[in-house]
Design a protein around this motif. Structure first.
Motif, PDB file in Angstrom:
ATOM      1  N   GLN A  83       0.829  -1.206   0.000  1.00 15.93           N
ATOM      2  CA  GLN A  83       0.000   0.000   0.000  1.00 15.93           C
ATOM      3  C   GLN A  83       0.866   1.260   0.000  1.00 15.93           C
ATOM      4  N   LEU A  84       1.977   1.243   0.723  1.00 22.06           N
ATOM      5  CA  LEU A  84       2.882   2.394   0.726  1.00 22.06           C
ATOM      6  C   LEU A  84       3.481   2.628  -0.654  1.00 22.06           C
ATOM      7  N   VAL A  85       3.790   1.548  -1.361  1.00 20.34           N
ATOM      8  CA  VAL A  85       4.298   1.701  -2.730  1.00 20.34           C
ATOM      9  C   VAL A  85       3.213   2.287  -3.628  1.00 20.34           C
ATOM     10  N   LYS A  86       1.982   1.860  -3.439  1.00 21.50           N
ATOM     11  CA  LYS A  86       0.874   2.398  -4.234  1.00 21.50           C
ATOM     12  C   LYS A  86       0.680   3.886  -3.968  1.00 21.50           C
ATOM     13  N   GLU A  87       0.900   4.315  -2.740  1.00 19.26           N
ATOM     14  CA  GLU A  87       0.691   5.720  -2.385  1.00 19.26           C
ATOM     15  C   GLU A  87       1.678   6.654  -3.076  1.00 19.26           C
ATOM     16  N   ILE A  88       2.861   6.163  -3.408  1.00 21.43           N
ATOM     17  CA  ILE A  88       3.837   7.026  -4.067  1.00 21.43           C
ATOM     18  C   ILE A  88       3.568   7.115  -5.566  1.00 21.43           C
ATOM     19  N   ASN A  89       2.719   6.234  -6.080  1.00 25.15           N
ATOM     20  CA  ASN A  89       2.337   6.252  -7.489  1.00 25.15           C
ATOM     21  C   ASN A  89       0.992   6.956  -7.639  1.00 25.15           C
ATOM     22  N   SER A  90       0.913   7.877  -8.573  1.00 27.10           N
ATOM     23  CA  SER A  90      -0.285   8.703  -8.713  1.00 27.10           C
ATOM     24  C   SER A  90      -1.399   8.012  -9.477  1.00 27.10           C
ATOM     25  N   SER A  91      -1.096   6.861 -10.074  1.00 32.27           N
ATOM     26  CA  SER A  91      -2.113   6.139 -10.827  1.00 32.27           C
ATOM     27  C   SER A  91      -1.956   4.648 -10.559  1.00 32.27           C
ATOM     28  N   ASP A  92      -2.723   3.850 -11.253  1.00 30.94           N
ATOM     29  CA  ASP A  92      -2.650   2.401 -11.099  1.00 30.94           C
ATOM     30  C   ASP A  92      -1.416   1.823 -11.763  1.00 30.94           C
ATOM     31  N   GLU A  93      -0.677   2.659 -12.478  1.00 35.83           N
ATOM     32  CA  GLU A  93       0.535   2.205 -13.159  1.00 35.83           C
ATOM     33  C   GLU A  93       1.732   2.323 -12.228  1.00 35.83           C
ATOM     34  N   LEU A  94       2.555   1.291 -12.196  1.00 32.73           N
ATOM     35  CA  LEU A  94       3.749   1.278 -11.354  1.00 32.73           C
ATOM     36  C   LEU A  94       4.876   2.018 -12.057  1.00 32.73           C
ATOM     37  N   THR A  95       5.139   3.245 -11.643  1.00 31.91           N
ATOM     38  CA  THR A  95       6.195   4.041 -12.268  1.00 31.91           C
ATOM     39  C   THR A  95       7.220   4.551 -11.266  1.00 31.91           C
ATOM     40  N   GLN A  96       6.916   4.469  -9.967  1.00 32.32           N
ATOM     41  CA  GLN A  96       7.845   4.959  -8.954  1.00 32.32           C
ATOM     42  C   GLN A  96       7.985   3.939  -7.836  1.00 32.32           C
ATOM     43  N   TYR A  97       9.162   3.974  -7.201  1.00 33.61           N
ATOM     44  CA  TYR A  97       9.400   3.075  -6.080  1.00 33.61           C
ATOM     45  C   TYR A  97      10.015   3.856  -4.926  1.00 33.61           C
ATOM     46  N   PRO A  98       9.503   3.666  -3.698  1.00 34.16           N
ATOM     47  CA  PRO A  98      10.053   4.371  -2.546  1.00 34.16           C
ATOM     48  C   PRO A  98      11.265   3.657  -1.979  1.00 34.16           C
ATOM     49  N   GLY A  99      12.344   4.394  -1.768  1.00 34.20           N
ATOM     50  CA  GLY A  99      13.465   3.836  -1.032  1.00 34.20           C
ATOM     51  C   GLY A  99      13.150   3.815   0.450  1.00 34.20           C
ATOM     52  N   SER A 100      14.048   3.274   1.233  1.00 32.39           N
ATOM     53  CA  SER A 100      13.805   3.209   2.678  1.00 32.39           C
ATOM     54  C   SER A 100      13.589   4.587   3.302  1.00 32.39           C
ATOM     55  N   PRO A 101      14.270   5.673   2.860  1.00 31.69           N
ATOM     56  CA  PRO A 101      13.998   6.978   3.469  1.00 31.69           C
ATOM     57  C   PRO A 101      12.544   7.428   3.297  1.00 31.69           C
ATOM     58  N   TRP A 102      11.979   7.200   2.120  1.00 30.99           N
ATOM     59  CA  TRP A 102      10.584   7.611   1.905  1.00 30.99           C
ATOM     60  C   TRP A 102       9.650   6.796   2.790  1.00 30.99           C
ATOM     61  N   LEU A 103       9.903   5.506   2.909  1.00 25.44           N
ATOM     62  CA  LEU A 103       9.077   4.657   3.768  1.00 25.44           C
ATOM     63  C   LEU A 103       9.188   5.101   5.224  1.00 25.44           C
ATOM     64  N   ILE A 104      10.412   5.374   5.654  1.00 27.08           N
ATOM     65  CA  ILE A 104      10.633   5.805   7.035  1.00 27.08           C
ATOM     66  C   ILE A 104       9.966   7.145   7.286  1.00 27.08           C
ATOM     67  N   ARG A 105      10.188   8.096   6.377  1.00 30.07           N
ATOM     68  CA  ARG A 105       9.570   9.419   6.534  1.00 30.07           C
ATOM     69  C   ARG A 105       8.060   9.324   6.623  1.00 30.07           C
ATOM     70  N   THR A 106       7.467   8.416   5.870  1.00 29.91           N
ATOM     71  CA  THR A 106       6.013   8.268   5.861  1.00 29.91           C
ATOM     72  C   THR A 106       5.498   7.650   7.149  1.00 29.91           C
ATOM     73  N   LEU A 107       6.276   6.758   7.739  1.00 27.19           N
ATOM     74  CA  LEU A 107       5.779   5.998   8.896  1.00 27.19           C
ATOM     75  C   LEU A 107       6.100   6.630  10.243  1.00 27.19           C
ATOM     76  N   ILE A 108       7.160   7.437  10.326  1.00 25.10           N
ATOM     77  CA  ILE A 108       7.447   8.036  11.630  1.00 25.10           C
ATOM     78  C   ILE A 108       6.419   9.123  11.935  1.00 25.10           C
ATOM     79  N   ARG A 109       6.291   9.418  13.216  1.00 21.13           N
ATOM     80  CA  ARG A 109       5.295  10.383  13.683  1.00 21.13           C
ATOM     81  C   ARG A 109       5.981  11.688  14.078  1.00 21.13           C
ATOM     82  N   GLU A 110       5.205  12.667  14.501  1.00 24.13           N
ATOM     83  CA  GLU A 110       5.773  13.974  14.836  1.00 24.13           C
ATOM     84  C   GLU A 110       6.785  13.897  15.969  1.00 24.13           C
ATOM     85  N   GLN A 111       6.590  12.959  16.891  1.00 22.22           N
ATOM     86  CA  GLN A 111       7.480  12.867  18.042  1.00 22.22           C
ATOM     87  C   GLN A 111       8.760  12.084  17.753  1.00 22.22           C
TER      88      GLN A 111
END
Length: 279
Positions: A83-111
């Motif tokens: 689902q996180l990979v799908k969120e970085i893609n703007s359509s149903d087509e797979l054109t982008q892939y998140p590296g670990s920094p993008w995944l980490i940035r998305t999952l960490i919280r404000e604290q």
């Protein structure tokens, strides 16, 4: 090694294994409100285009994330990652892939905090561009295996460290174990993830023995192979050493690993998981 560019390999089976483990560990840390620190020692560019020349030249993602893209039977523990990979893609087509920094940035919280190291100047510039400016996120154009030790123990007393060098330099195999030992000595309760490629099986066997000799307890090992080991053929598998894993991780990987083999490498693939060192 500064010649290595992960854009050629983004989204391949090794990325899938590594990023699934990262996502599951962060999901576990997020179950408690207390803040934590994440350190990524080899962050890369942060996100990658799968339709550009680099990814298309190798096509490695076709055997990796592309095999999961439209699956409707994903194990529950795998769905969050896809689902996180799908969120970085703007359509149903797979054109982008998140590296670990993008995944980490998305999952960490404000604290929570995250520190990303990337020594390659061009990839570091892309990393800074791809990560939104947030006060709890820092990028450093430095050697992460040197920098991480000084960060231990984090003020939060909770944290996750991802160490995933390219291993183009053979000394990386010894250095990453040495850094793990030193960092763990300072932060014995932290979760440490060490990714490795299987190009030479004997080198990995030696690495396993070296990890055991550190005296660190509570280490799990997960490995996913797309073909049998064959000297000189290139990477046949990849794996993760996980120090102080979430207690849920082994059960989740028991579902995920056989599924990845069935979907990505049904004819020649294999997997293994074991307790490398007990608690």
């Amino acid at each position: 090694m500064l010649s290595y560019r992960h854009a050629f390999h983004a989204g391949n089976p090794a990325d899938v294994l590594k990023h699934v483990v990262v996502v599951r560990c962060l999901a576990y840390l997020n179950q408690k409100e207390k803040p934590y620190l994440v350190v990524d020692t080899h962050a890369g560019a942060g996100r990658y285009r799968l339709d550009d020349a680099s990814a298309q030249k190798t096509g490695e993602y076709q055997q990796g994330i592309a095999r999961l893209w439209h699956r409707q039977d994903l194990p529950e523990a795998l769905r969050g990652y896809v689902q996180l990979v799908k969120e970085i893609n703007s359509s149903d087509e797979l054109t982008q892939y998140p590296g670990s920094p993008w995944l980490i940035r998305t999952l960490i919280r404000e604290q929570d905090r995250a520190i990303f190291y990337e020594l390659h100047s061009k990839d570091h510039a892309l990393l800074k561009r791809h990560l939104e400016r947030k006060p709890q996120i820092i990028t450093r154009c430095e050697d992460g295996l040197t920098g991480v030790i000084a960060l231990m123990p984090p003020n939060e007393r909770r944290g996750l460290v991802l160490m995933d060098p390219s291993y183009e330099v053979k000394e990386d195999y010894q250095q990453v174990v040495s850094v793990l030992e030193k960092a763990h000595r300072r932060f014995a309760t932290g979760t440490f993830l060490v990714w490795y490629p299987v190009v030479d099986r004997e080198r990995i066997s030696a690495m396993e023995r070296a990890v055991k000799r550190t005296g660190i307890r509570n280490i799990k090992q997960f490995e996913f192979s797309t073909c049998p080991d064959f000297p000189g053929r290139g990477m046949s598998a990849s794996g993760m050493f996980v120090v102080n894993p979430p207690w849920t991780l082994e059960q989740e990987m028991q579902q995920i690993l056989p599924y990845l083999v069935d979907v990505m490498a049904p004819d020649q693939g294999s997997f293994r998981y074991k307790t490398l060192v007990a608690e």
